[in-house]
Structure formats: C-alpha cells, structure tokens
Design a protein around this motif. Structure first.
Motif, PDB file in Angstrom:
ATOM      1  N   LEU A 230      -8.807  13.462  -9.306  1.00 41.99           N
ATOM      2  CA  LEU A 230      -9.344  14.329 -10.345  1.00 41.99           C
ATOM      3  C   LEU A 230      -8.242  15.199 -10.946  1.00 41.99           C
ATOM      4  N   GLU A 231      -7.338  15.645 -10.090  1.00 37.52           N
ATOM      5  CA  GLU A 231      -6.232  16.468 -10.591  1.00 37.52           C
ATOM      6  C   GLU A 231      -5.383  15.649 -11.565  1.00 37.52           C
ATOM      7  N   LEU A 232      -5.069  14.439 -11.168  1.00 41.11           N
ATOM      8  CA  LEU A 232      -4.263  13.573 -12.043  1.00 41.11           C
ATOM      9  C   LEU A 232      -4.960  13.373 -13.382  1.00 41.11           C
ATOM     10  N   LEU A 233      -6.243  13.068 -13.312  1.00 42.07           N
ATOM     11  CA  LEU A 233      -6.975  12.802 -14.561  1.00 42.07           C
ATOM     12  C   LEU A 233      -7.064  14.057 -15.428  1.00 42.07           C
ATOM     13  N   MET A 234      -7.280  15.219 -14.789  1.00 40.41           N
ATOM     14  CA  MET A 234      -7.442  16.434 -15.584  1.00 40.41           C
ATOM     15  C   MET A 234      -6.134  16.914 -16.167  1.00 40.41           C
ATOM     16  N   LEU A 235      -5.046  16.728 -15.424  1.00 41.29           N
ATOM     17  CA  LEU A 235      -3.754  17.152 -15.977  1.00 41.29           C
ATOM     18  C   LEU A 235      -3.306  16.212 -17.099  1.00 41.29           C
ATOM     19  N   SER A 236      -3.851  15.016 -17.130  1.00 38.10           N
ATOM     20  CA  SER A 236      -3.513  14.087 -18.221  1.00 38.10           C
ATOM     21  C   SER A 236      -4.716  13.882 -19.131  1.00 38.10           C
ATOM     22  N   ALA A 237      -5.563  14.895 -19.205  1.00 38.54           N
ATOM     23  CA  ALA A 237      -6.794  14.730 -19.989  1.00 38.54           C
ATOM     24  C   ALA A 237      -6.479  14.265 -21.403  1.00 38.54           C
ATOM     25  N   GLY A 238      -7.289  13.383 -21.908  1.00 41.99           N
ATOM     26  CA  GLY A 238      -7.093  12.870 -23.277  1.00 41.99           C
ATOM     27  C   GLY A 238      -6.070  11.753 -23.332  1.00 41.99           C
ATOM     28  N   GLN A 239      -5.506  11.393 -22.153  1.00 40.41           N
ATOM     29  CA  GLN A 239      -4.511  10.307 -22.156  1.00 40.41           C
ATOM     30  C   GLN A 239      -4.945   9.219 -21.185  1.00 40.41           C
ATOM     31  N   VAL A 240      -4.442   8.012 -21.452  1.00 44.32           N
ATOM     32  CA  VAL A 240      -4.793   6.893 -20.583  1.00 44.32           C
ATOM     33  C   VAL A 240      -4.051   7.016 -19.259  1.00 44.32           C
ATOM     34  N   VAL A 241      -4.784   6.883 -18.150  1.00 47.11           N
ATOM     35  CA  VAL A 241      -4.148   6.874 -16.826  1.00 47.11           C
ATOM     36  C   VAL A 241      -4.371   5.491 -16.231  1.00 47.11           C
ATOM     37  N   SER A 242      -3.273   4.789 -15.969  1.00 44.81           N
ATOM     38  CA  SER A 242      -3.419   3.407 -15.506  1.00 44.81           C
ATOM     39  C   SER A 242      -3.646   3.369 -13.998  1.00 44.81           C
ATOM     40  N   LYS A 243      -4.140   2.233 -13.535  1.00 46.78           N
ATOM     41  CA  LYS A 243      -4.394   2.086 -12.101  1.00 46.78           C
ATOM     42  C   LYS A 243      -3.102   2.215 -11.313  1.00 46.78           C
ATOM     43  N   SER A 244      -1.998   1.715 -11.865  1.00 43.32           N
ATOM     44  CA  SER A 244      -0.753   1.796 -11.111  1.00 43.32           C
ATOM     45  C   SER A 244      -0.296   3.246 -11.010  1.00 43.32           C
ATOM     46  N   GLN A 245      -0.580   4.056 -12.056  1.00 42.55           N
ATOM     47  CA  GLN A 245      -0.257   5.483 -11.961  1.00 42.55           C
ATOM     48  C   GLN A 245      -1.061   6.128 -10.839  1.00 42.55           C
ATOM     49  N   ILE A 246      -2.346   5.749 -10.772  1.00 38.17           N
ATOM     50  CA  ILE A 246      -3.217   6.318  -9.742  1.00 38.17           C
ATOM     51  C   ILE A 246      -2.705   5.932  -8.363  1.00 38.17           C
ATOM     52  N   SER A 247      -2.396   4.662  -8.216  1.00 38.95           N
ATOM     53  CA  SER A 247      -1.927   4.173  -6.924  1.00 38.95           C
ATOM     54  C   SER A 247      -0.644   4.887  -6.510  1.00 38.95           C
ATOM     55  N   GLU A 248       0.230   5.085  -7.489  1.00 43.41           N
ATOM     56  CA  GLU A 248       1.513   5.735  -7.238  1.00 43.41           C
ATOM     57  C   GLU A 248       1.297   7.170  -6.754  1.00 43.41           C
ATOM     58  N   ARG A 249       0.355   7.850  -7.425  1.00 38.83           N
ATOM     59  CA  ARG A 249       0.134   9.259  -7.113  1.00 38.83           C
ATOM     60  C   ARG A 249      -0.570   9.427  -5.762  1.00 38.83           C
ATOM     61  N   LEU A 250      -1.495   8.512  -5.467  1.00 39.27           N
ATOM     62  CA  LEU A 250      -2.360   8.709  -4.295  1.00 39.27           C
ATOM     63  C   LEU A 250      -1.799   8.134  -2.999  1.00 39.27           C
ATOM     64  N   CYS A 251      -0.828   7.225  -3.125  1.00 38.51           N
ATOM     65  CA  CYS A 251      -0.347   6.566  -1.915  1.00 38.51           C
ATOM     66  C   CYS A 251       1.046   7.041  -1.554  1.00 38.51           C
ATOM     67  N   ALA A 252       1.358   6.877  -0.289  1.00 38.75           N
ATOM     68  CA  ALA A 252       2.724   7.150   0.144  1.00 38.75           C
ATOM     69  C   ALA A 252       3.617   6.069  -0.436  1.00 38.75           C
ATOM     70  N   PRO A 253       4.910   6.372  -0.586  1.00 37.53           N
ATOM     71  CA  PRO A 253       5.830   5.363  -1.135  1.00 37.53           C
ATOM     72  C   PRO A 253       5.759   4.084  -0.313  1.00 37.53           C
ATOM     73  N   GLY A 254       5.743   2.951  -0.981  1.00 41.32           N
ATOM     74  CA  GLY A 254       5.700   1.676  -0.266  1.00 41.32           C
ATOM     75  C   GLY A 254       4.293   1.171  -0.061  1.00 41.32           C
ATOM     76  N   GLU A 255       3.315   2.073  -0.161  1.00 40.45           N
ATOM     77  CA  GLU A 255       1.927   1.633  -0.029  1.00 40.45           C
ATOM     78  C   GLU A 255       1.331   1.373  -1.394  1.00 40.45           C
ATOM     79  N   GLU A 256       0.184   0.722  -1.389  1.00 39.80           N
ATOM     80  CA  GLU A 256      -0.465   0.441  -2.661  1.00 39.80           C
ATOM     81  C   GLU A 256      -1.967   0.471  -2.468  1.00 39.80           C
ATOM     82  N   MET A 257      -2.690   0.892  -3.492  1.00 41.21           N
ATOM     83  CA  MET A 257      -4.150   0.867  -3.405  1.00 41.21           C
ATOM     84  C   MET A 257      -4.644  -0.364  -4.149  1.00 41.21           C
ATOM     85  N   SER A 258      -5.632  -1.018  -3.596  1.00 40.47           N
ATOM     86  CA  SER A 258      -6.152  -2.192  -4.298  1.00 40.47           C
ATOM     87  C   SER A 258      -6.977  -1.726  -5.490  1.00 40.47           C
TER      88      SER A 258
END
Lengths: 459, 225
Positions: free
Chosen positions: B159-187
């Motif tokens: 939610l923080e990521l989405l709200m700080l980028s409100a009005g802009q497209v947030v891609s799944k890879s951005q989400i995965s990058e922000r939410l996971c530790a380096p080297g991990e990935e979210m499906s």
C-alpha cells in the motif's frame, strides 16, 4: 515507344530478308536458264540430226525418215514432241503438218521459239534453215511441250530456296540471341533499378556496363546523387522546423492550461479547452514530422542502432498510455511476458513507432474497447498492437500506409501520418509491417523484426 | 506544506507559465533562465524539488545535475527533456535524477510527478492522503476513512508503494522488488492475491486500485463520474 529490341530486330532483319529473298530469286532464275539451255541444245541436236538426213533425190530435197526413227524421236514419257521438215518449194517433207512456219529464220542460225500449246502448256522449240544443192530452202523444226522444264524449275526452286530459308531462319535466331546478349547489361540495370526500394539512392554499379551505355548510367548516378543531396537538405529543414516549433508549443500549452484553471466562465473554458486540443494536435504533428524526417530514406546516418530490449521499451511507453486510455474509457493491456526481447534498433524511433500505433488504436478502436500491446520473442521478434474496433476493410489496407491518409468519415484529430511513420521506421529497421484481422474483429498490426540482429549502421 | 520548488528553464514563455501555475497550486517557485544561474542558486539555497530542463544555455542541465549530486545534495530532481533527447535523459537518470517528463507535457502530469517526488522525499515525516486513505510512514500505519487498518507487513509495504506512486503505473516486478529480499521473487499469483487483499481493506474509500492488464496496478483517487 517501341522497344529497343524490336527496333533493332526490324532494322536488321528486314534488309536481311530482302537480300535473302533476292538472292534466292536470282539463283532460281539462273538455274532455270541453264536448265532451259540444256533442253534447247538437245532439241537443236535433234534438229541438226534431221537436217543431216536431207538428200537430193530427183533434183529436189528429200528426207528419209523411217517410221521407227520418227517414233524414237517422238518417244518421250512426259512431253509431246513435234517435228516438221518443210521445203519452200515443195512444202511439207515429213513430220507434223500443223506446225506454223517460223517467221524469221536465217541460214545456219538456229531460232529458238516458244508458243502456246493447248490450254495450259507452252511449246518450246528450235528451227534451223538450210539451203540445199538445188537452191531450195529447207526448214527443220523440233519442239516439245514444257512439262519436263516445269518439273525441273520446281526442283531448282526447291533445291535453291530451301537452303535460303534455312539460312534466313539461322540469321533470325543468331540476331535475336545476339541482341539478347547485347542488351543484357541494360536488363541488369533495369533489374537493379526495379529491385531497389524508394529508399535506395546509391549509385548504379557500372563496372560491367558496355561503353555505349556508360554515359547513361553515369548521368543516372549523377542524378541520384543530386537527389540524395536535395532530399537531405529537405529532411534537415523539416527536422529543424519541427524541432523549433515544439518549444513554443509546449509553452503555449502550459499557458492555456494555466488560464483554463483560472477561468471561471464556462464559455471561455470551452474555447480554451478547444485551444488546448489544437495545441496537442499541432504538437503531435510537429513530433510526427520530425520523426518522419529522421526515419525517411536518406536519413539512415542519423539513426543510432543498438541492441535494446523491445519488451522493456514497449512496457515503458505503454505505461505512459495507460492513463490516457483510462480517461477515454478504453482498456489498454500488455502481453509480453517477463523475459527481455532483444532487437537491434533505435530506441527513439521504435518508441515513436509504438506511440503511433497506440495513438491509432485509441483513435480508431472502439471508444470503450480493449487494446493490447504485445511483444513476442523467438526467432523473429515482433511488436503487435491489437484493437477491437471496426477494423480496416480489405480495400483500404494498402492505402492506410500512405502519408496524410485518413479513413473516410474519421473523427477530427489525426494527421494521417501515423502509419506512414510506422512504415518508415519499420523499413529503416528491416522490419515488416503486416495488417492482420483477428478472428474476434478489429485490427492487429504486427511489426516483425528480422531474426538475425540486423546491423545497418555499418556500411 | 508550501514546498520550495526550483525551476531551471530557458524558454521564457514556458517558464512563466509554469511558475505562475505552480505558484497558484501553492508552491513557492524560484526560476533560473540558464545553467550558470541555476548552478549558482542551487549552491546557495536549499529546495524541496528541482525541475531541470536538459537543454539549458551555458552549463547544460546534466552538468548542473552532476554538480548538485556531487555536493551530496539529495533534493529530488525532475528532468524536462524533448522526446528526442533520449540518451541525455538516460544519462540524467544515471546521474541521479529521480524522474523525467518529455515536452510537451500536461500541467496536471507535471504536478502529479512533482507531488509524488515530494511525497517520497518527505515520506519519512509527512502524511500522505489519497481518496480517504491516509498513510503515516513514520508510524507505518494506514487509516481508511479515519479508521486505522490492521495490515500485515507485506500489505503495508504494498500500500505504501502504491500510495507513494499514486497516479502512476506500478508494475509487478516493481512490487516484487520492493517486497522481497534481494535474490528472492514473488510469483505473479502471490502478488495478485496480495493486491486482492489490500483492495478489500480499502473498500468503501473513494479510491480506486485498478488492475492494468499486463502492466500492473494503479492507485488513484476515485474519478468523479
């Protein structure tokens, strides 16, 4: 305009034909003449032989022509033979009575004559006149019909004319093949010119061109060079003009939007809104002209080809269009997987290409329809934009790529340059543009990149 | 909030239009007409956001930017560039610019980007409020229509990521990058489930969390129909 080949053929073959026919005719005439002479000689010998039989018996000319001898003389399988020996004083001595006397016979000088015989034949004959010991004049005539002579003439004609005809045929064939080899360099130039696209202004290769044609290729190459220079000047001018236009347009747009915010009156607001749309159109047009000038034939030197991720590029540009699509009520989606799709290209131009495709889909697709921007990897990477609008009718599919083309009855804002730009940019990348009709209706435009990473930045 | 903005733009008409609009919106705006002046002002004063045209006369925009970052100044920088100055734009981002806009742009978009950049730089302290949803980054808590939400760590981060980028497209890879530790990935499925849960949490607020087919997600205040 007649073709050079048919011109040369007629110019060379007509005189040859006349010469061959004339020589054939002359040979025939000579042959017939010799044949006739040999027949005439044998007639003359017969006449002479008969004359030698003349005796003076009882003081008058007399010939002893036994039946058997006469039969032998007349024995001929095909022709009718006439014989007459007559004396001036005593009339017919022997032979046929119905042969008319010859008109002007002189002594010891044979007279050759011919006269009609029956319906369709001619009688050829010889007459000799001699004076016997009594002072009487005796005329010996021998004649035969012309069946043998005609047959011989036919034989001669065949034996003379047949080789002549073969000769003529040989001539025609050799002239034709000579022309073909002679004209081959021209054909090559024609082929080279036809094969090249409108983009290609490089000089014609003139190494193997015959000396007679070289001035022509040199002039054409000169012209191509001047054309390329002129095109370059024009492109730079368009690019500069479009570039210079954009900054004042950006300023105008900001000023209009600012005024729009301040304006309380709805009447002014509408006018300002209209002005803003017009500025947008002008800006888009300036951008398109600039892009076109950069992607056009001759501008290749300004294009910077480098390996780039088509998927990332499409994703970035598509993201920027999402808000616009939402405002319009359309659903813009992306289908391109996660893996990079590498192509060799100019990021700026490919970005413009994608923008133009998306602009078109938004303008001509269904108002609240679905638009999908796709990227495909694999052997031949491709970029696709699909809408579910009314589609492009079969008859219009060629025309849509023309500059300033706009579909009949289309709404206001387009310049008609979009697909022309797409086409030019694709061409500069060695990519092909195809219009597809998806089974669900609408339009899908596919840009297929060459499989091997194409490098056109190097000469 | 009265943030201080600095604009470096050589086209007088564009700059005047921008400054007066931004002032109208409530920012304090200073303006320099060339690179040398911009560099001098940025050395002397601190701003909350710098809007930098790349094609400035004198010192170019890139030079001004690298000087700024060379002084360890973290002020967010928004680059303005013409569409065909692509390589400059890329270099600008490499040199530490935070975002870019191509000319010509919508005034609304410029302001949205400016807001997002200001929000991000002030995220540690300031509250962000979009369509009835309020985010307090310092306390790491979110309230919807005034009621505090109980969120898992992942839900909050999204939610923080989405709200700080409100009005802009947030891609799944951005989400995965922000939410996971380096080297991990979210499906993709895990992200979808997470977004679905977050969407349910903020139901009832005038805010839209849109799914953009293939692109990702976008959070914005609900549009008035």
């Amino acid at each position: 305009m007649r073709s050079l080949r048919s011109h040369l053929l007629t110019e060379m073959l007509l005189p040859m034909l006349v010469v061959v026919l004339l020589s054939g005719y002359l040979s025939y005439q000579v042959g017939v003449r010799f044949a006739r002479q040999s027949y005439d000689r044998s007639l003359y010998q017969t006449a002479r032989g008969l004359a030698n039989q003349l005796r003076i018996v009882d003081g008058r000319a007399h010939i002893d022509l036994p039946r058997a001898t006469e039969d032998m003389l007349r024995a001929d399988e095909v022709d009718t033979v006439q014989i007459q020996i007559s004396s001036r004083r005593h009339g017919l001595l022997a032979g046929d009575a119905d042969m008319p006397p010859p008109l002007f016979v002189t002594e010891n000088q044979p007279l050759y004559f011919s006269r009609r015989f029956g319906e369709e034949h001619t009688l050829y004959g010889v007459a000799i006149q001699l004076r016997d010991a009594t002072g009487d004049t005796v005329v010996v005539q021998v004649a035969e019909t012309d069946r043998k002579r005609r047959a011989l003439a036919r034989d001669i004609a065949v034996t003379v004319l047949l080789p002549q005809m073969l000769l003529l045929l040989l001539l025609i064939l050799s002239v034709r093949s000579g022309l073909r080899t002679g004209l081959k360099p021209l054909e090559r130039i024609k082929g080279a010119l036809r094969a090249r696209g409108q983009a290609d202004l490089s000089p014609l290769p003139d190494a193997e061109v015959p000396a007679e044609v070289r001035p022509l290729t040199r002039e054409v190459n000169d012209l191509l060079q001047r054309l390329e220079a002129a095109l370059g000047v024009q492109q730079r001018f368009v690019a500069n003009a479009a570039h210079q236009l954009r900054t004042p347009l950006a300023a105008l747009k900001v000023q209009i939007e600012r005024t729009l915010r301040e304006s309380r009156s709805t009447e002014n607001g509408e006018a300002l809104e209209q002005m803003r749309r017009l500025v947008d159109r002008l800006t888009r047009l300036a951008n398109q002209l600039l892009t076109l000038a950069r992607a056009e034939p001759g501008a290749e030197s300004q294009i910077r080809f480098e390996p780039l991720d088509l998927r990332a590029l499409a994703f970035e540009i598509g993201s920027a269009y999402v808000l616009r699509a939402l405002q319009q009520g359309a659903d813009l989606g992306f289908a391109g997987g996660d893996a990079p799709v590498m192509v060799r290209g100019d990021a700026l131009l490919l970005g413009e290409l994608t923008r133009n495709l998306l602009d078109n889909a938004l303008a001509y697709g269904r108002k609240d329809g679905h638009i999908t921007l796709g990227v495909e990897g694999g052997a031949c990477p491709a970029l696709t934009v699909e809408d579910d609008g009314p589609g492009i009718p079969e008859t219009e599919r060629e025309a849509v790529f023309a500059r300033f083309y706009r579909p009949p009855g289309s709404p206001g804002a387009g310049s008609g340059l979009g697909l022309a730009i797409v086409h030019e940019i694709a061409r500069a990348h060695g990519a092909t543009v195809t219009l597809e009709a998806p089974p669900t209706g609408g339009t899908r435009i596919r840009i297929t990149f060459p499989g091997k990473l194409l490098d056109r930045s190097r000469p | 909030m009265n943030a201080r903005l600095f604009l470096a733009e050589d086209d007088v008409d564009l700059a005047q239009g921008l400054t007066s609009s931004l002032r109208q919106t409530g920012y304090a705006v200073d303006w320099a007409v060339n690179g040398d002046e911009a560099d001098r002002v940025l050395r002397e004063q601190a701003f909350d956001l710098v809007i930098l045209d790349l094609s400035l006369p004198g010192k170019g925009g890139l030079e001004v930017l690298s000087a700024l970052r060379g002084r360890k100044c973290a002020t967010p920088v928004l680059i303005l560039s013409a569409r065909d100055e692509l390589s400059d734009r890329v270099r600008g981002l490499d040199l530490g610019a935070d975002d870019y806009l191509t000319k010509p742009f919508e005034l609304d978009e410029l302001e949205a980007r400016a807001r997002a950049l200001l929000r991000r730089s002030q995220a540690r302290s300031a509250h962000v409020e979009i369509g009835g949803v309020t985010l307090d980054p310092a306390a790491r808590c979110v309230s919807a229509n005034g009621v505090a939400l109980e969120l898992t760590a992942r839900e909050y981060a999204l939610l923080e990521l989405l709200m700080l980028s409100a009005g802009q497209v947030v891609s799944k890879s951005q989400i995965s990058e922000r939410l996971c530790a380096p080297g991990e990935e979210m499906s993709a499925g895990a992200i979808e489930t997470l977004v679905h849960r977050v969407r349910r949490r903020i139901e009832g607020c005038p805010v839209d969390l849109r799914t953009l087919r293939g692109f990702g997600y976008l959070l914005e205040a609900a549009r008035l129909a």
